[in-house]
Motif scaffolding. Sequence first.
Motif, PDB file in Angstrom:
ATOM      1  N   ALA A 193       1.995   6.554   6.372  1.00  0.00           N
ATOM      2  CA  ALA A 193       0.984   5.727   6.114  1.00  0.00           C
ATOM      3  C   ALA A 193      -0.364   5.997   6.537  1.00  0.00           C
ATOM      4  O   ALA A 193      -1.084   5.908   5.986  1.00  0.00           O
ATOM      5  CB  ALA A 193       1.407   4.370   6.798  1.00  0.00           C
ATOM      6  N   ASP A 194      -0.495   7.098   7.610  1.00  0.00           N
ATOM      7  CA  ASP A 194      -1.759   7.675   8.277  1.00  0.00           C
ATOM      8  C   ASP A 194      -2.106   8.395   6.963  1.00  0.00           C
ATOM      9  O   ASP A 194      -3.479   8.754   6.808  1.00  0.00           O
ATOM     10  CB  ASP A 194      -1.511   8.294   9.355  1.00  0.00           C
ATOM     11  CG  ASP A 194      -1.232   7.328  10.636  1.00  0.00           C
ATOM     12  OD1 ASP A 194      -1.394   6.249  10.500  1.00  0.00           O
ATOM     13  OD2 ASP A 194      -0.555   8.037  11.355  1.00  0.00           O
ATOM     14  N   VAL A 195      -1.571   9.308   6.202  1.00  0.00           N
ATOM     15  CA  VAL A 195      -1.919  10.158   5.329  1.00  0.00           C
ATOM     16  C   VAL A 195      -2.080   9.438   3.929  1.00  0.00           C
ATOM     17  O   VAL A 195      -3.315   9.851   3.304  1.00  0.00           O
ATOM     18  CB  VAL A 195      -0.700  11.105   5.063  1.00  0.00           C
ATOM     19  CG1 VAL A 195      -1.267  12.350   4.059  1.00  0.00           C
ATOM     20  CG2 VAL A 195      -0.586  12.009   6.216  1.00  0.00           C
ATOM     21  N   SER A 196      -1.622   8.432   3.474  1.00  0.00           N
ATOM     22  CA  SER A 196      -1.663   7.796   2.260  1.00  0.00           C
ATOM     23  C   SER A 196      -3.197   7.054   2.110  1.00  0.00           C
ATOM     24  O   SER A 196      -3.635   7.028   1.176  1.00  0.00           O
ATOM     25  CB  SER A 196      -0.723   6.972   1.967  1.00  0.00           C
ATOM     26  OG  SER A 196      -0.596   5.946   2.789  1.00  0.00           O
ATOM     27  N   ALA A 197      -3.531   6.260   3.399  1.00  0.00           N
ATOM     28  CA  ALA A 197      -4.807   5.725   2.934  1.00  0.00           C
ATOM     29  C   ALA A 197      -5.853   6.488   2.782  1.00  0.00           C
ATOM     30  O   ALA A 197      -6.711   6.213   2.093  1.00  0.00           O
ATOM     31  CB  ALA A 197      -4.896   4.763   4.470  1.00  0.00           C
ATOM     32  N   PRO A 198      -6.313   7.678   3.832  1.00  0.00           N
ATOM     33  CA  PRO A 198      -7.224   8.222   3.590  1.00  0.00           C
ATOM     34  C   PRO A 198      -7.196   9.149   1.872  1.00  0.00           C
ATOM     35  O   PRO A 198      -8.373   9.151   1.320  1.00  0.00           O
ATOM     36  CB  PRO A 198      -7.287   9.402   4.479  1.00  0.00           C
ATOM     37  CG  PRO A 198      -6.541   8.811   5.759  1.00  0.00           C
ATOM     38  CD  PRO A 198      -5.395   7.919   4.973  1.00  0.00           C
ATOM     39  N   LEU A 210     -10.061   8.730  -1.081  1.00  0.00           N
ATOM     40  CA  LEU A 210     -10.564   9.882  -1.710  1.00  0.00           C
ATOM     41  C   LEU A 210     -10.365   9.963  -3.028  1.00  0.00           C
ATOM     42  O   LEU A 210     -11.193  10.511  -3.922  1.00  0.00           O
ATOM     43  CB  LEU A 210      -9.960  11.427  -0.953  1.00  0.00           C
ATOM     44  CG  LEU A 210     -10.647  11.666   0.537  1.00  0.00           C
ATOM     45  CD1 LEU A 210      -9.893  12.836   1.153  1.00  0.00           C
ATOM     46  CD2 LEU A 210     -12.160  11.898   0.516  1.00  0.00           C
ATOM     47  N   PHE A 211      -9.175   9.669  -3.471  1.00  0.00           N
ATOM     48  CA  PHE A 211      -8.720   9.468  -4.934  1.00  0.00           C
ATOM     49  C   PHE A 211      -9.684   8.510  -5.599  1.00  0.00           C
ATOM     50  O   PHE A 211     -10.271   9.191  -6.583  1.00  0.00           O
ATOM     51  CB  PHE A 211      -7.321   9.229  -4.927  1.00  0.00           C
ATOM     52  CG  PHE A 211      -6.878   9.089  -6.455  1.00  0.00           C
ATOM     53  CD1 PHE A 211      -6.699  10.212  -7.273  1.00  0.00           C
ATOM     54  CD2 PHE A 211      -6.623   7.894  -7.079  1.00  0.00           C
ATOM     55  CE1 PHE A 211      -6.213   9.966  -8.317  1.00  0.00           C
ATOM     56  CE2 PHE A 211      -6.445   7.646  -8.251  1.00  0.00           C
ATOM     57  CZ  PHE A 211      -6.296   8.873  -9.038  1.00  0.00           C
TER      58      PHE A 211
END
Length: 151
Positions: free
Chosen positions: A2-7, A11-12
């Motif tokens: 979850a930490d990687v998908s939010a940033p 950015l996307f």
Amino acid sequence: MADVSAPSLILFIASLVIAAGVAGVLIDTVSGISNALDERGGDVAENIETDIEIISDSEAGVYNDSERTVTLLVKNTGVRTLPAAGGTFDVIVDSEYQTNVSVTVVDGSANWRPHGVVEVTVSGLSLDAGDHRVKVVINGDEEIFKFRTNA
């Protein structure tokens, strides 16, 4: 995870917003360039289709000293019908722009069709004896006629 998908999602979305902005600017720029090319192309086509030739004989006495006129025969050698009016011709005699210009279609018709001839008369002139030069311009096409007076 979850930490990687939010940033990554942020950015996307930011990259999509930037791409949409750039695409909008590019579309507007390309559209402006396209319109300018269309307008310029029409002007160039008109100039290409316009062609004239001065067919007067320089030895035939184109200058009438008593009437103070220069009379030239000009042939439409282009592919389009041209207006036969004094205001559509730019006539320069010995580096002076002339406004007293009259035009008559020789065959009597109202239009100056391709291969037709007009008589261009410039009045109000006072030419000394010697060499002279007339420049006739219509729709960007110009012709120069040189003659000599004995007056």
